[in-house]
Scaffold this motif. Structure first.
Motif, mmCIF file in Angstrom:
data_model
loop_
_atom_site.group_PDB
_atom_site.id
_atom_site.type_symbol
_atom_site.label_atom_id
_atom_site.label_comp_id
_atom_site.label_asym_id
_atom_site.label_seq_id
_atom_site.Cartn_x
_atom_site.Cartn_y
_atom_site.Cartn_z
ATOM 1 N N LEU A 157 1.920 4.764 0.861
ATOM 2 C CA LEU A 157 2.372 5.870 1.451
ATOM 3 C C LEU A 157 1.766 6.996 1.318
ATOM 4 C CD1 LEU A 157 2.237 6.416 4.702
ATOM 5 C CD2 LEU A 157 5.019 6.243 4.344
ATOM 6 N N THR A 172 1.173 -1.033 0.257
ATOM 7 C CA THR A 172 -0.186 0.090 -0.417
ATOM 8 C C THR A 172 0.610 1.339 -0.299
ATOM 9 O OG1 THR A 172 -1.925 -0.766 1.373
ATOM 10 C CG2 THR A 172 -2.291 1.366 1.075
ATOM 11 N N THR A 180 5.725 3.037 1.441
ATOM 12 C CA THR A 180 4.147 1.995 1.470
ATOM 13 C C THR A 180 3.908 2.107 3.187
ATOM 14 O OG1 THR A 180 5.744 0.359 2.212
ATOM 15 C CG2 THR A 180 5.332 -0.045 -0.095
ATOM 16 N N TRP A 181 2.855 2.008 3.582
ATOM 17 C CA TRP A 181 2.493 2.173 4.908
ATOM 18 C C TRP A 181 2.672 0.631 5.317
ATOM 19 C CZ3 TRP A 181 -0.088 5.803 7.532
ATOM 20 C CH2 TRP A 181 -0.457 6.652 6.902
#
Length: 276
Positions: free
Chosen positions: A174, A172, A183-184
């Motif tokens: 960010l 995912t 990314t998260w």
């Protein structure tokens, strides 16, 4: 990859030496490092954005850093001399700051205030954060390398954790607009690993309880990541990939300290107002 690893190894050695070799080395090193970072900032801006006053910008930046450093470095010289020296540096700044504006009167530039703005932006973005980082070593009064060293260790732990977790589990995005690779999953991994390192540090650095070290780790992870994104936004705005090439495989100095620029003032504020 080999070049990156070798550069990273020597970079860590130099940074560790800067805090472990005593307060004189610490103050001098970060005074010079902040000046080099400011020069790198001006060099980037000069490529296609503005023409900041590099000489006066660096002079003002070093005077600001040195003036504040002398104020909090008074345990090695008499207090009276300390305040006189600090006030001399800081009270000269209105003159050197005025020269930034005056010199633009004689430059044939279509955007003189753009040049002035970037001159001061460099000081705010680079010098002020390094001043707060330097002040971490004196937040309890006498020089204590534990706080700046812990800051660096936690910042590196977050960066390493975010990179490794992001590479393995990252899905995912960010903040894709400014940093497509973040990314998260990596962001959360960096926080967890940094907090874990803080728990270990708490056993050796007993100036603070474990929960406050963990709080500092979380601040560094969150605000440091935002600092990284801000630096990415800056580089995209002037169409450059790396801030420089002084560190082979790692880019420039601004690339290495982007997390510090926003996090150091916040961590100092936390220590001064809450942890103290």
């Amino acid at each position: 990859m080999k070049t990156r690893a070798i550069t990273g190894f020597f970079f860590v050695i130099v940074m560790l030496a800067s805090v472990l070799l005593g307060q004189f080395v610490f103050v001098t090193f970060y005074l010079m490092l902040s000046a080099f970072c400011l020069y790198e900032f001006y060099s980037l801006v000069t490529q296609n954005t503005a023409k900041p006053d590099i000489v006066l910008g660096i002079i003002n930046g070093m005077m600001l850093f040195a003036g504040i450093a002398v104020l909090i470095f008074s345990d090695n010289i008499t207090l009276l001399l300390s305040y006189k020296a600090a006030h001399s540096l800081l009270f000269l700044m209105p003159l050197t700051s005025a020269l930034v504006f005056i010199r633009q009167l004689y430059n044939k530039s279509a955007s003189p205030f753009n040049n002035i703005a970037y001159t001061y932006l460099g000081i705010v973005l680079v010098i002020v954060p390094f001043t707060f980082f330097h002040a971490l070593a004196f937040v309890k009064g006498a020089y204590d390398f534990h706080f700046p060293l812990a800051f660096l260790i936690l910042l590196w732990a977050n960066d390493t954790g975010a990179y490794l977790v992001g590479m393995k589990f990252g899905r995912t995005k960010l903040f894709e607009r400014h940093s497509p690779k973040k990314t998260w999953e990596g962001f959360i991994g960096g926080i967890i690993i940094s907090a874990g390192v803080a728990l270990i540090l708490a056993h050796f650095y007993t100036e603070l309880p474990w929960n406050q070290w963990v709080s500092i780790a979380i601040i560094i992870s969150c605000i440091g990541t935002l600092g990284d994104l801000v630096e990415s936004m800056f580089k995209r705005s002037i169409n450059v990939k790396d801030s420089g090439g002084i560190l082979p495989g790692h880019g420039g100095l601004l690339d290495r300290f982007d997390g510090l620029f926003l996090a150091a003032p916040i961590v100092y504020m936390y220590l001064y107002f809450i942890a103290s």
